[in-house]
Design a protein around this motif. Structure first.
Motif, short mmCIF file in Angstrom:
data_model
loop_
_atom_site.label_atom_id
_atom_site.label_comp_id
_atom_site.label_asym_id
_atom_site.label_seq_id
_atom_site.Cartn_x
_atom_site.Cartn_y
_atom_site.Cartn_z
N ASP A 136 28.99 52.36 -10.30
CA ASP A 136 28.53 53.76 -10.39
C ASP A 136 28.70 54.31 -11.79
O ASP A 136 27.84 55.04 -12.30
CB ASP A 136 29.32 54.61 -9.38
N GLN A 193 26.07 52.89 -13.86
CA GLN A 193 24.79 53.52 -13.56
C GLN A 193 24.71 54.92 -14.14
O GLN A 193 23.68 55.33 -14.69
CB GLN A 193 24.61 53.57 -12.03
N THR A 194 25.85 55.67 -14.02
CA THR A 194 25.89 57.02 -14.58
C THR A 194 25.71 56.99 -16.09
O THR A 194 24.97 57.80 -16.68
CB THR A 194 27.22 57.69 -14.22
N ASP A 195 26.44 56.08 -16.74
CA ASP A 195 26.30 55.95 -18.20
C ASP A 195 24.86 55.59 -18.57
O ASP A 195 24.31 56.11 -19.56
CB ASP A 195 27.26 54.88 -18.72
N LEU A 196 24.27 54.72 -17.75
CA LEU A 196 22.89 54.34 -18.04
C LEU A 196 21.95 55.54 -17.90
O LEU A 196 21.07 55.75 -18.75
CB LEU A 196 22.48 53.22 -17.08
N ASN A 197 22.16 56.32 -16.82
CA ASN A 197 21.30 57.49 -16.63
C ASN A 197 21.50 58.51 -17.75
O ASN A 197 20.53 59.12 -18.25
CB ASN A 197 21.60 58.15 -15.29
N SER A 198 22.78 58.74 -18.14
CA SER A 198 23.03 59.70 -19.23
C SER A 198 22.41 59.20 -20.53
O SER A 198 21.85 59.98 -21.31
CB SER A 198 24.54 59.89 -19.40
N ARG A 207 19.81 57.33 -20.75
CA ARG A 207 18.35 57.52 -20.64
C ARG A 207 17.98 58.98 -20.91
O ARG A 207 17.01 59.26 -21.63
CB ARG A 207 17.89 57.11 -19.25
N ARG A 208 18.79 59.90 -20.27
CA ARG A 208 18.49 61.32 -20.53
C ARG A 208 18.70 61.67 -22.00
O ARG A 208 17.92 62.45 -22.59
CB ARG A 208 19.38 62.20 -19.64
#
Length: 620
Positions: free
Chosen positions: A194, A197-202, A204-205
């Motif tokens: 998780d 995944q969170t680091d990846l999403n951040s 990306r944003r």
């Protein structure tokens, strides 16, 4: 458990027949030992030699819960024989005596046998009961043994099952522990996943936002290039605006100086007009009759013009006979149709003088029930406000204009009453008040103050109204013949105004005294003689002071009463004074109305020293 033996049976050769209709089937001899039999025969056959034989008493067999044994029965029989009394020995030749003795012994033995038989029956019953109890206990024992064997088998089976389940439980615990370790590791991996995944999403944003920012920066760069061109233009405009601001500031200061000078000239002109009118001005107000007073007879009152009235009284007994009309002239006349706003419109100039730095005193005079308190304090609602609340509203309205001109004002208010020649602080509701004395401010001036008087700083008209209502509740009132709620004391509302202008280095202080005098009343028509005497005496001293001022006497009797002493700066000092004489048109009040009008005329004819402004420079 031993069985109870049966009693010995009697042989056929020794049977004596039936006793008590019951067959005797047992003999005592069978129950005796050989030694006892031998002793019995010897005692019956041997003659008495050494005295009469002693026969032992038959022993009593005790009842027992358990069946007695055969040995116990034999012992008891032996004791019975031993306890029998020893009879005297019978000679061997006396067979009849021996036969009689044997008969007696037989009877005794028969009775003892009967007793033993009854006891045997009781013991047999008890034995049967015990036997039944024993049998039931044996049955229960057998049942319990059977149950014990069943339970033993069940216990063995349960024990085997327990061992099996214990083994299975240990296996399950090992498996559970292993599963917990696997679950914990899976949770850690899931949490790490998780986070990733969170680091990846951040990221990306962040990447998308950076792209947008880069695009925005490119747009801003283009705009900044345009703004730079505009900035150079604005810089030139700013320099020009600064020059204009300096110019406008200079013009503003000049306009403020012009405004201050115009305000000063306006103030001087306003006070010059007031000086021309006189420092003591007198107005007359005629109270209209109330709805419950319409039926009362009225005397003739004619308003000649805006400043003059004419009064006369017609005798009812002789309508043709009339008193000579009397004319009175004042600075203004308020007819019964005049409103509270109309009255304050004439008084407002005096309040403005207090804001200009002059000491001002406004007081209402007249007979009780003539409307003095209504004129000064008013009633409920803003339209019914009297001079005191309207004056304070005006002060706070003008404060805003004075603040724009650089003035900072501080307002303090106090309320007192003079009741029976004693001064009371109306803002102090306690009964035990400190002594209040009228003292001089300094030895040179003519201003006075009241010691130990509570002053409240007021920052709004609402606070002042609250203080005024509190003071009204503490004031002395009572019912009289002319007024249902008459003021029985002289009430004074003191407003102290302190103003300072830091730019102009000026400051001033002024006092605005708003006085509601107690109503004058004839001693013949009052029920409170002591209060009336003090009120009439203080008003009489006020008349003397006015007369002394009118005739320019050297000594003015200000200190003859607390009222005149307190009004000394207003009547003959550095103050502007306005008096409102209140009258009513009732025929029964004609004499008191004439007295009030004559007193007001005397006050109007007084000429006092011109009031000076309390202005000084601020120390730097």
């Amino acid at each position: 458990m031993s069985k109870i033996p049966k009693l010995p049976t009697i042989s056929k050769e020794n049977r004596f027949g039936q006793f008590n209709n019951r067959p005797i089937s047992r003999t005592i001899a069978n129950g005796l030992s050989d030694v006892d039999k031998k002793n019995l025969i010897t005692n019956h056959t041997r003659p008495l030699r050494n005295g009469p034989p002693v026969s032992a008493a038959a022993p009593r067999i005790k009842r027992s819960a358990t069946a007695p044994s055969s040995t116990t029965i034999l012992n008891n029989v032996t004791k019975v024989e031993k306890r029998s009394t020893v009879a005297p020995k019978i000679p061997p030749y006396d067979f009849k005596a021996r036969f009689n003795d044997l008969l007696e012994k037989h009877k005794k033995m028969k009775s003892e046998f009967t007793d033993l038989k009854d006891k045997h029956l009781e013991v047999s019953d008890e034995y049967e009961k015990i036997k039944e109890t024993f049998q039931s206990c044996s049955n229960e024992r057998d049942i319990l043994k059977a149950n014990l064997s069943v339970k033993t088998l069940e216990y063995d089976e349960i024990k085997v099952n327990f061992d099996v389940m214990k083994t299975e439980n240990e296996d399950l615990q090992r498996k559970t522990k292993l599963l917990e370790e696997v679950t914990f590791s899976l949770k850690q991996k899931s949490f790490e996943l998780d986070q990733v995944q969170t680091d990846l999403n951040s990221l990306r944003r962040r990447h998308s936002s950076l792209q947008e920012e880069a695009e925005a920066l490119r747009v801003l760069t283009d705009q900044l290039k345009k703004k730079c061109i505009e900035y150079d233009k604005l810089k030139l405009d700013f320099t020009e605006a600064q020059e204009n601001i300096i110019k406008y500031k200079t013009d503003s200061e000049a306009l403020q100086n012009i405004l201050a000078s115009m305000y000063k000239e306006q103030r001087d002109l306003r006070n010059a007009i007031q000086d021309l009118k006189g420092n003591i001005r007198v107005y007359c107000r005629i109270r209209p009759p109330l709805s419950i007073e319409i039926t009362k007879p009225l005397f003739n009152l004619n308003v000649v013009d805006a400043c003059s009235i004419e009064v006369e009284k017609i005798e009812l007994l002789n309508s043709a006979r009339k008193t000579k009309p009397q004319l009175f002239t004042f600075d203004g006349i308020f007819t019964p149709h005049a409103s509270q706003e109309d009255v304050f419109a004439e008084v407002s100039s005096m309040v403005q003088s207090a804001l200009d730095g002059y000491n001002v005193c406004i007081f209402a005079y007249g007979q009780t029930g003539s409307g003095k308190t209504y004129t000064m304090e008013g009633g409920c609602g803003t339209e019914q406000y009297g001079i005191i609340p309207r004056a304070f509203n005006m002060i706070f309205t003008c404060m805003e204009d004075l603040k724009r001109m650089g003035w900072e004002l501080t307002i303090k208010a106090s309320f007192l009453e003079i009741y029976n020649e004693v001064i009371y602080d109306l803002l102090n509701s306690s009964k035990d008040q400190e002594n209040h004395e009228i003292k001089m401010v300094n030895s040179k001036g003519g201003d006075v103050y009241v010691s130990n008087l509570k002053e409240e700083e007021v920052k709004s008209s609402h606070e002042f109204i609250r203080l005024m209502i509190f003071a009204q509740r503490n004031r002395q009132t009572a019912a009289t013949l002319n007024n249902e709620r008459s003021s029985r004391s002289h009430s004074v509302a003191q407003i102290k105004i302190a103003a300072i202008n830091e730019k102009r280095k000026e400051k001033y202080t002024s006092n605005l005294n708003l006085v509601d005098l107690a109503g004058s009343e004839s001693g013949k028509t009052t029920q409170r003689m002591d209060e009336t005497k003090h009120i009439n005496r203080s008003l009489s001293e006020l008349s003397k002071v006015i007369l002394s001022l009118q005739t320019n006497q050297m000594h003015i009797p200000y200190r003859n009463s607390k009222l005149t002493h307190l009004l000394m700066p207003s009547l003959g000092g550095n103050s502007k004074t306005l008096m409102l004489v209140n009258i009513n048109q009732f025929d029964e009040c004609f004499s008191e109305t004439l007295n009030s009008l004559r007193f007001a005329t005397k006050v109007n004819n007084c000429r006092v020293v011109k009031a000076k402004k309390n202005l000084c420079m601020v120390d730097t």
